[in-house]
Design a protein around this motif. Structure first.
Motif, PDB file in Angstrom:
ATOM      1  N   GLN A 217       0.683  -1.115  -0.010  1.00  0.00           N
ATOM      2  CA  GLN A 217       0.104  -0.062   0.159  1.00  0.00           C
ATOM      3  C   GLN A 217       0.787   1.144   0.092  1.00  0.00           C
ATOM      4  O   GLN A 217       0.350   2.354  -0.367  1.00  0.00           O
TER       5      GLN A 217
ATOM      6  N   GLN B  65       0.080   2.842  -5.802  1.00  0.00           N
ATOM      7  CA  GLN B  65      -0.818   3.915  -5.436  1.00  0.00           C
ATOM      8  C   GLN B  65      -1.332   4.967  -6.679  1.00  0.00           C
ATOM      9  O   GLN B  65      -2.247   5.307  -6.865  1.00  0.00           O
ATOM     10  N   SER B  66      -0.509   4.838  -7.637  1.00  0.00           N
ATOM     11  CA  SER B  66      -0.535   5.833  -8.959  1.00  0.00           C
ATOM     12  C   SER B  66      -1.478   5.076  -9.926  1.00  0.00           C
ATOM     13  O   SER B  66      -2.173   5.635 -10.604  1.00  0.00           O
TER      14      SER B  66
ATOM     15  N   GLU C 175      -4.396   3.092 -11.690  1.00  0.00           N
ATOM     16  CA  GLU C 175      -6.096   2.888 -11.465  1.00  0.00           C
ATOM     17  C   GLU C 175      -6.327   1.338 -11.584  1.00  0.00           C
ATOM     18  O   GLU C 175      -7.241   1.077 -10.612  1.00  0.00           O
ATOM     19  N   LYS C 176      -5.770   0.769 -12.170  1.00  0.00           N
ATOM     20  CA  LYS C 176      -6.056  -0.729 -12.521  1.00  0.00           C
ATOM     21  C   LYS C 176      -5.731  -1.513 -11.040  1.00  0.00           C
ATOM     22  O   LYS C 176      -6.342  -2.550 -10.959  1.00  0.00           O
TER      23      LYS C 176
ATOM     24  N   GLN D 283      -6.258  -0.250  -8.235  1.00  0.00           N
ATOM     25  CA  GLN D 283      -7.496   0.330  -7.347  1.00  0.00           C
ATOM     26  C   GLN D 283      -8.586  -0.656  -7.565  1.00  0.00           C
ATOM     27  O   GLN D 283      -9.493  -0.844  -6.689  1.00  0.00           O
TER      28      GLN D 283
ATOM     29  N   SER E 276      -9.682  -6.488  -5.598  1.00  0.00           N
ATOM     30  CA  SER E 276     -10.205  -6.449  -4.103  1.00  0.00           C
ATOM     31  C   SER E 276      -9.072  -6.962  -3.406  1.00  0.00           C
ATOM     32  O   SER E 276      -7.874  -7.171  -3.629  1.00  0.00           O
ATOM     33  N   LYS E 277      -9.147  -6.886  -2.136  1.00  0.00           N
ATOM     34  CA  LYS E 277      -8.036  -7.265  -1.100  1.00  0.00           C
ATOM     35  C   LYS E 277      -8.025  -8.861  -1.255  1.00  0.00           C
ATOM     36  O   LYS E 277      -6.645  -9.204  -0.920  1.00  0.00           O
TER      37      LYS E 277
END
Length: 732
Positions: free
Chosen positions: A311, A317-318, A320-321, A323, A326-327
């Motif tokens: 994380q 973080q940059s 988008e894919k 994001q 899922s966890k």
């Protein structure tokens, strides 16, 4: 067809027959279902069969002969059947354009080939045909083949627009007046051609419907694609208002077709969206796996630590894919990565272990080669010791490599070599013993090595033994003989000792008993007739048994003398103890560890020494009087304790029985002082109180000395106020 048997088709299309009454099944046609011709041909040995290409052939069941041409026997039987069939059917029958048969008075009989219809009373009667059909057959069309006649009949059906939903009765009423109706003479052929035509017509209609639906589906899909607002989650109720004005939508009036085409389009959109989402998710997971490989992780990294590292990564973080994952997706990727790391770690460790094992194996093989070299040089022989070989190999590299590694140690490998040599020596020793038994040669203590060598050279089985082997064999055989002789000697000595002990027992139990002053010659006549005496061959051994008994008697006499002297010394000490003045003892009967402070009278007496006192004749009487006073004091003290316990409501805590003598004395002194100060009302203490609370007289003092000591103590006793000042707050 019989009512009991029915013809049924199997899964592969082959016909079999089923009996509805007995539930039996069979492949052969039952006799009840056979025609007259089939029954006639049933008894023949020749049977007709069909080949794979449809050609008929005949098979003889007994001779197992096959032929493509019809056998004469089979042809003759077939001709007889046909002739009999013509004789049966010679009665007038209905044919296309034939005449109507006369009716019976009771019911109309159905004639083969005649059309029947149901009457009003439910009975079957011949169908009344038009008069135009009663003409002769010369107006009927003639066809050269059955296929041409069938084609003409099908054209007739098409010309009359026979639909796929027509049945045979309706079709027959529509075409029975046509000449082509009689193109097929047999009514069964007409009906079969009609059914074939209906099947083809239904297939054509299905193909037309399928083509129409395919074109409509294509147009409908183009129309729906022109509306981008329709998504894979859009419902038909919502989409209908968007497309109901389209021309393609109105091209079909069937609402079910519209709904079906829309559902197919939505299903395609959903499938496309799922594939796109799965592709995007797979790309994100692949990138995440690449990211995990770039991170510094160990096979034992925990998920809590890895989650924080992932994380906090800038690339994670940059993008988008990432994001969209899922966890659970991240956790699965992490688990797969850890499994990959563990697999790599285990493989690496296994490789290292394999290399280590290989290196250790090579070291062991090299060291074994070193030992074998020493063995070939004669440095290592059977029975050799490690301390003899160690100086020869301690500086060798092959020995140095063996140090510290797992598995067999150099000492283990050395013993393996020695055991192998000893095993070889044992085999050779067995061979030598066999030769010795055959030649009746025995090795004794006096046998020399040269004699043994000469004996070995006389037999072909032992003549090839070298000098070292012969030396080892001779030493082992001689050692065995010497050991056997030693065992025999020890056994004889043990039996001799037992016989000596048996004779000693006889001497010990003689009556009258043997005295210390007796001699062997004196008691010999008393024991010479016993078996134990005769069991000893040597007179010296008999005398030895007697000497041992006499020595034991002397030892016992000395022990008795020492015991008597010890008791005499104890008696003297006891008398000496009674002569000396007794030591001071505490009130509880134990000797005081600390001496009491001497009184002033004692100190004055110590300044002026006197002569040694003479023995007092009344000392025992004074001791009895002192003991009586002690007992009276104890009874009085116990009564005071009982009165104290009765006056106080709570019971005193039980004192520990394991307390020391000094703690118990201190506790008793404190309790006595507390009782004394409670009973006094002022600073003056009466003589009665002094007598009552007088401390117990020390053992060994006369009554006069005791009274004088008490007076001195109370003269210097502190006042009540001073004592209360010294007491703690709770006691004051």
């Amino acid at each position: 067809m019989s009512s009991a048997w029915q013809e049924t088709k199997a899964a592969d299309g082959k016909a079999y027959y089923y009996n509805i009454q007995t539930k039996a099944t069979q492949w052969t046609k039952p006799l009840e279902m056979m025609s007259t011709a089939e029954r006639a041909l049933q008894d023949l040995a020749w049977k007709e069969h069909k080949a794979a290409d449809g050609r008929p052939y005949w098979y003889h069941a007994q001779t197992r002969e096959t032929t493509w041409s019809m056998p004469d026997e089979y042809r003759e039987a077939l001709d007889k059947v046909q002739q009999s069939a013509q004789g049966v059917t010679s009665m007038p029958a209905f044919v296309a354009g034939g005449t109507q048969q006369p009716q019976n008075n009771e019911r109309a009989l159905a004639i083969p080939g005649q059309m029947m219809e149901a009457g009003n009373d439910g009975t079957a009667r011949p169908m009344v045909l038009p008069a135009s059909l009663s003409s002769n057959d010369r107006n009927e069309p003639q066809y050269s083949s059955f296929d041409e006649a069938e084609s003409a009949f099908v054209k007739l059906l098409r010309r009359n627009n026979v639909g796929a939903d027509w049945n045979w009765e309706r079709t027959m009423r529509a075409i029975i007046k046509e000449p082509q109706y009689r193109a097929l003479k047999d009514p069964k052929d007409r009906k079969a051609a009609f059914e074939k035509y209906i099947v083809e017509l239904k297939q054509q209609e299905q193909e037309k419907t399928k083509d129409r639906i395919a074109k409509l589906r294509q147009d409908f899909s183009v129309m729906l694609k022109s509306h981008p607002e329709i998504k894979y989650y859009t419902r038909w109720k919502t989409a209908r208002h968007m497309i109901e004005g389209e021309t393609i939508f109105r091209s079909t009036s069937n609402e079910d077709e519209r709904r079906q085409l829309f559902d197919e389009y939505i299903l395609e959109l959903r499938k496309t969206a799922q594939e796109r989402e799965a592709r995007t998710r797979k790309e994100a997971i692949d990138d995440l796996v690449a990211l995990l490989k770039s991170l510094d992780m160990e096979p034992y990294t925990r998920w809590s630590e890895a989650q924080t590292i992932i994380q906090q990564n800038e690339h994670f973080q940059s993008e988008e894919k990432f994001q969209a994952l899922s966890k659970l997706d991240v956790l699965n990727a992490f688990e797969n990565h850890i499994k990959f790391l563990e697999r790599e770690f285990n493989d690496k460790r296994q490789r290292m272990k394999t290399m280590k094992n290989r290196k250790e194996r090579k070291n062991r093989e090299a060291f074994v080669g070193l030992l074998n070299g020493l063995r070939s040089k004669g440095e290592i022989r059977a029975g050799a010791k490690w301390k003899q070989v160690y100086p020869l190999i301690k500086d060798d590299e092959r020995y140095q490599n063996m140090l510290g590694q797992s598995g067999s140690t150099p000492l283990d490998l050395f013993w393996d070599v020695v055991e192998e040599m000893e095993r070889d020596i044992r085999l050779k020793r067995n061979t030598v013993q066999d030769v010795m038994d055959e030649k009746r040669f025995d090795i004794t203590e006096s046998t020399s090595f040269q004699e043994f060598i000469d004996f070995l050279k006389k037999d072909s089985r032992t003549t090839q033994y070298d000098q070292d082997t012969a030396t080892l064999l001779f030493e082992k055989l001689r050692e065995k003989i010497v050991r056997r002789i030693e065992d025999d000697r020890h056994q004889q000595e043990r039996h001799q000792r037992r016989r000596v002990d048996a004779l000693r027992s006889i001497i010990r139990h003689l009556e009258p008993a043997v005295e210390v002053t007796d001699t062997y010659e004196k008691i010999r006549p008393r024991i010479e007739k016993t078996e134990e005496f005769r069991a000893l061959d040597s007179e010296d051994m008999r005398r030895t048994a007697f000497d041992k008994h006499i020595r034991r008697l002397k030892d016992k006499q000395e022990e008795r003398d020492k015991e008597r002297e010890r008791k005499d010394r104890e008696k003297e000490k006891e008398k000496e103890r009674h002569r000396r003045p007794p030591r001071e003892e505490s009130r509880n009967g134990y000797d005081s560890y600390h001496k009491s402070r001497p009184s002033r009278h004692d100190r004055e007496r110590s300044r002026h020494p006197t002569r040694t006192p003479e023995p007092d004749a009344y000392e025992a009487e004074r001791r009895r009087a002192a003991g009586e006073r002690e007992r009276q004091y104890r009874r009085r003290d116990s009564s005071v304790h009982r009165s104290d316990r009765g006056s106080r409501p709570e019971s005193r805590p039980r004192h520990d029985r394991t307390e020391s003598v000094y703690d118990r004395e201190r506790r008793e002194r404190e309790e006595e002082r507390e009782r004394q100060y409670r009973s006094r009302g002022d600073d003056s203490v009466s003589l009665r109180d002094r007598d009552e609370y007088r401390p117990r007289r020390r053992r060994g003092l006369s009554p006069e000395d005791d009274d004088r000591d008490i007076k001195v103590r109370y003269r210097h006793a502190p006042s009540l106020s001073a004592v209360n000042a010294d007491l703690p707050e709770n006691e004051a």
